[in-house]
Design a protein around this motif. Structure first.
Motif, PDB file in Angstrom:
ATOM      1  N   LYS A   1      19.618  -6.744   2.935  1.00 15.27           N
ATOM      2  CA  LYS A   1      18.694  -5.983   3.777  1.00 15.27           C
ATOM      3  C   LYS A   1      19.432  -5.342   4.944  1.00 15.27           C
ATOM      4  O   LYS A   1      19.129  -4.223   5.356  1.00 15.27           O
ATOM      5  N   ALA A   2      20.422  -6.051   5.495  1.00 17.14           N
ATOM      6  CA  ALA A   2      21.214  -5.514   6.591  1.00 17.14           C
ATOM      7  C   ALA A   2      21.932  -4.248   6.156  1.00 17.14           C
ATOM      8  O   ALA A   2      21.996  -3.254   6.898  1.00 17.14           O
ATOM      9  N   PHE A   3      22.479  -4.276   4.933  1.00 15.19           N
ATOM     10  CA  PHE A   3      23.146  -3.095   4.380  1.00 15.19           C
ATOM     11  C   PHE A   3      22.142  -1.977   4.106  1.00 15.19           C
ATOM     12  O   PHE A   3      22.320  -0.830   4.515  1.00 15.19           O
ATOM     13  N   LYS A   4      21.091  -2.331   3.372  1.00 16.09           N
ATOM     14  CA  LYS A   4      20.112  -1.334   2.928  1.00 16.09           C
ATOM     15  C   LYS A   4      19.484  -0.589   4.098  1.00 16.09           C
ATOM     16  O   LYS A   4      19.350   0.638   4.072  1.00 16.09           O
ATOM     17  N   ASP A   5      19.090  -1.339   5.138  1.00 18.32           N
ATOM     18  CA  ASP A   5      18.413  -0.726   6.280  1.00 18.32           C
ATOM     19  C   ASP A   5      19.331  -0.415   7.442  1.00 18.32           C
ATOM     20  O   ASP A   5      18.898  -0.023   8.515  1.00 18.32           O
TER      21      ASP A   5
END
Length: 210
Positions: free
Chosen positions: A203-207
């Motif tokens: 999620k850290a990467f995606k967002d």
């Protein structure tokens, strides 16, 4: 003693991995299989600390096996061990709860380090895989997402998780107690609406949170 379960369809490699791990102090191979068709039951039976999971296997492939295991067991550490370093497999592995992604050509001593790192809560990746992951996500054209109201301290902890640090390593870097790290991570999970380290990292990467 770190208990390891191996899924690898190549008999020579499966035997080689078993001999390497069993022959090293502090490690024990509890079982080794040529496919993961019965992985959920086998994981329940042997209760391993770390699973080495090949991706390209006949029958149920490694990523499907990973998904199946995660429906019943969120705690066991799963390292994808593969010849593939393409973006799709890397992303699918991370998204579905893999704790690390390493190449089969990894040197034996380094492989043992990766297993130890995973067992202690780290998220090991071969260097070229990590580079590729960063390139893959930086190439996405998504706008920077919301920060989910994370504090600066929580963002710092999340960045360490993204970098593959264990709880102990984060505590040492930030000069705080491990219980404090756990408290920060619990709050991060709540704010990101995730249940595991791999989900938080994805999620850290995606967002683009960090």
């Amino acid at each position: 003693m770190i208990k390891v379960l191996i899924y690898e369809d190549n008999p020579q490699l499966r035997e080689g991995l078993t001999m390497l791990i069993d022959g090293s102090d502090g490690f024990r191979v509890v079982a080794a299989y040529k496919n993961c068709n019965n992985a959920v039951d086998e994981v329940a039976a042997f209760n391993p600390d770390v699973i080495l999971m090949d991706i390209d296997m006949p029958g149920i492939n490694g990523i499907e096996g990973l998904k199946n295991i995660r429906t019943k067991n969120a705690e066991v550490k799963i390292l994808m061990l593969t010849v593939f370093d393409d973006n799709k497999n890397v992303f699918e592995s991370i998204k579905n709860g893999a704790n690390g992604y390493i190449l089969k050509k990894t040197a034996p001593a380094r492989l043992l380090e990766y297993i130890t790192e995973a067992a202690s809560g780290g998220a090991p990746m071969s260097a070229n895989i990590a580079t590729q992951v960063l390139k893959m996500f930086s190439a996405m054209n998504n706008q920077k997402g919301e920060d989910y109201n994370l504090s600066e301290r929580e963002k710092q902890v999340l960045q360490f998780l993204v970098n593959g640090y264990s709880y102990k390593m984060i505590a040492a870097e930030m000069i705080i107690a491990i219980d404090t790290v756990r408290s920060h991570i619990k709050k991060i999970y709540e704010k990101l609406h995730v249940n595991s380290k791999s989900e938080a990292v994805a999620k850290a990467f995606k967002d683009k949170i960090v």
